[in-house]
Design a protein around this motif. Sequence first.
Motif, mmCIF file in Angstrom:
data_model
loop_
_atom_site.group_PDB
_atom_site.id
_atom_site.type_symbol
_atom_site.label_atom_id
_atom_site.label_comp_id
_atom_site.label_asym_id
_atom_site.label_seq_id
_atom_site.Cartn_x
_atom_site.Cartn_y
_atom_site.Cartn_z
ATOM 1 N N VAL A 1 6.716 8.945 -7.499
ATOM 2 C CA VAL A 1 6.090 7.707 -7.988
ATOM 3 C C VAL A 1 5.072 7.199 -6.985
ATOM 4 C CG1 VAL A 1 6.537 5.321 -8.668
ATOM 5 C CG2 VAL A 1 8.150 7.128 -9.317
ATOM 6 N N GLU A 2 5.445 7.235 -5.704
ATOM 7 C CA GLU A 2 4.522 6.737 -4.680
ATOM 8 C C GLU A 2 3.326 7.669 -4.517
ATOM 9 O OE1 GLU A 2 4.842 4.582 -0.318
ATOM 10 O OE2 GLU A 2 6.551 5.663 -1.179
ATOM 11 N N ILE A 3 3.508 8.959 -4.747
ATOM 12 C CA ILE A 3 2.376 9.905 -4.676
ATOM 13 C C ILE A 3 1.356 9.576 -5.754
ATOM 14 C CG2 ILE A 3 1.730 12.314 -5.010
ATOM 15 C CD1 ILE A 3 4.358 13.114 -3.700
ATOM 16 N N LYS A 4 1.839 9.299 -6.999
ATOM 17 C CA LYS A 4 0.914 8.930 -8.075
ATOM 18 C C LYS A 4 0.216 7.604 -7.763
ATOM 19 C CE LYS A 4 3.432 11.372 -11.732
ATOM 20 N NZ LYS A 4 4.140 11.257 -13.029
ATOM 21 N N ILE B 1 0.858 -1.184 0.000
ATOM 22 C CA ILE B 1 0.000 0.000 0.000
ATOM 23 C C ILE B 1 0.900 1.242 0.000
ATOM 24 C CG2 ILE B 1 -1.819 1.260 1.209
ATOM 25 C CD1 ILE B 1 -2.646 -1.443 0.104
ATOM 26 N N PRO B 2 0.746 2.152 -0.968
ATOM 27 C CA PRO B 2 1.560 3.381 -0.973
ATOM 28 C C PRO B 2 1.240 4.258 0.235
ATOM 29 C CG PRO B 2 -0.151 3.482 -2.656
ATOM 30 C CD PRO B 2 -0.166 2.089 -2.127
ATOM 31 N N GLN B 3 2.273 4.832 0.843
ATOM 32 C CA GLN B 3 2.102 5.648 2.044
ATOM 33 C C GLN B 3 1.447 6.981 1.689
ATOM 34 O OE1 GLN B 3 2.656 4.472 5.027
ATOM 35 N NE2 GLN B 3 3.320 2.542 4.088
ATOM 36 N N PRO B 4 0.541 7.485 2.554
ATOM 37 C CA PRO B 4 -0.169 8.740 2.219
ATOM 38 C C PRO B 4 0.714 9.985 2.295
ATOM 39 C CG PRO B 4 -0.799 7.940 4.395
ATOM 40 C CD PRO B 4 0.059 6.875 3.787
ATOM 41 N N ASN B 5 1.745 9.964 3.137
ATOM 42 C CA ASN B 5 2.559 11.169 3.341
ATOM 43 C C ASN B 5 3.944 11.043 2.690
ATOM 44 O OD1 ASN B 5 0.497 12.267 4.921
ATOM 45 N ND2 ASN B 5 1.250 11.217 6.758
ATOM 46 N N GLU C 1 -2.579 8.229 -5.357
ATOM 47 C CA GLU C 1 -3.758 8.800 -6.019
ATOM 48 C C GLU C 1 -4.579 7.709 -6.692
ATOM 49 O OE1 GLU C 1 -2.232 11.716 -8.656
ATOM 50 O OE2 GLU C 1 -1.700 13.161 -7.061
ATOM 51 N N VAL C 2 -3.893 6.729 -7.297
ATOM 52 C CA VAL C 2 -4.610 5.608 -7.915
ATOM 53 C C VAL C 2 -5.325 4.794 -6.848
ATOM 54 C CG1 VAL C 2 -4.324 3.470 -9.230
ATOM 55 C CG2 VAL C 2 -3.013 5.505 -9.862
ATOM 56 N N PHE C 3 -4.644 4.574 -5.707
ATOM 57 C CA PHE C 3 -5.245 3.789 -4.620
ATOM 58 C C PHE C 3 -6.494 4.469 -4.071
ATOM 59 C CE2 PHE C 3 -5.578 3.152 -0.021
ATOM 60 C CZ PHE C 3 -5.795 1.785 0.015
#
Length: 511
Positions: free
Chosen positions: A410-413, A401-405, A416-418
């Motif tokens: 790349v992880e920010i994008k 799961i990509p971290q929110p902060n 957003e998809v998540f």
Amino acid sequence: MVLDYSKWDALELSDDSDIEVHPNVDKRSFIRAKQNQIHQQRYERRHQIETLKYERIVNDGLLERIDALLASLQSHEADATSGPESFMMQALMDSSGDPAKDQPPKPPEGVYTKSEQPRYSQMMASLVDQVKHEVAETPGDWYPNYVKGVEGHRTKVQDLQKDLLQKLNELEREEGSKITSDSIHTGFDKSSVSKEKDKPKPPERKRAETVEVLNPGSANKNKLVRSDSAQSSGADADVDEPAGEEDKDDDQAEASELGKEFARIKIGDYKACLEFISQHRELVTEKETDGLLIEGFNAQMDGKGVYAKQCVHQALLLQYCRSLGRDGVGLFFKRITTPGHQAQQVFLDDVNNTYTRIKTRTAEIAKERASNPSSAADAGAGVEQIQLHAVEPGTEIHINIPQPNSTDEVEIKAREVFEAFPPGLQRALESGSLDKVNEVLGKMSVEEAEEVVEQLGEGGMLSLEQGVIDGTTEEGREKLKELEREAEREKQGNGKPVEERLEEIEVADPD
């Protein structure tokens, strides 16, 4: 019956509107001045009462030590020939008592704040010094003069105690003669708690043994999929999954008979809703909320729009009551019935938005049926689904799961998809369970599920990692032997070495 109103004569009013003042005096200023005067007198009176009580407590302790000093003087009368200085010092030491009790009790707040209260030993030393000065001025034998001087000081302290008590009684009598706001207290109070009636426990469900298959959706038809419809799409993944004990059952949540009865209450009749919930507190659960949402979805499919909206309204009502905490039911109905309260508009907007999504989705399903009638006929024979499984033996699919902060672009994008996924899919991914993700994908159509899997892969939320076989357990050793036999068969079939196959498997060291 004769009523006695004499007790109301003791009322102390500081803002009597019937008061008459001189025409040259401002009435409001006069009332404020009188208020300040009454409050100041009341404060000074209470402060003086606390001071007198504290002084009496200290004097009682001093009297105990004076009595002990007199008893010591009388018991050592035969030793009076040693001289007054050493004799009085010895008597004072014998009557000092416990050193831990030498400090007087702490004064109340606001009493003797400017000066530090002396200890009892200091008071007794000062008393003995005064007696010495008095005896020095008196001719004759020193011993009886010392005893007489100490008895004289004891008499003074006793007379002071009587005066303090008399003054204290007068102040307390004056304080008790006035009825003020501080005199108000609860004379009688009663509370009752209605106990819920014991209800028969529902019969336990018996779980039947089933064979695990690759595509469970084709073997057991999902209850969210109607018998006359095609496969449900991603909108079904937005329905909250039952939590707790319900996760152990294969059956999906459905509205109970009690929930259906609650859904028949018309929108806006909050008095009837409150009475129904008060009698059936077991309705305020997540399972009932999910069941009513599904009931509303099915009703909208049948063309019962009014009943469908009632189901959505009652489902969200239960959800709000549950989310507001222990007293959520009373708090919700208090806010929702207050005219002009913001909570009413927020709640109704949520109901309208949820019902609009259900109405839009059911219209899309009806359109799909009209364009492809054969899909409904083939629904009973099994529906094609997208499921995630590791094909290569010894590997597992892990969910990241990509971290929110995160500050990584790349992880920010990926985040957003998540967050664009339906809430049901988000919860399944956050649980880290591949079975729960497959369960949500099974509710989607093939096209939507393929798109979701593609987004999961592009966002790096799925990774293929080697599995770990625990060689310390019997199960791990059996699995290791099975892989060795499989590698031997492959070697015999295509000449691939066994070592090359086993290098891909990480085995835990039994030591």
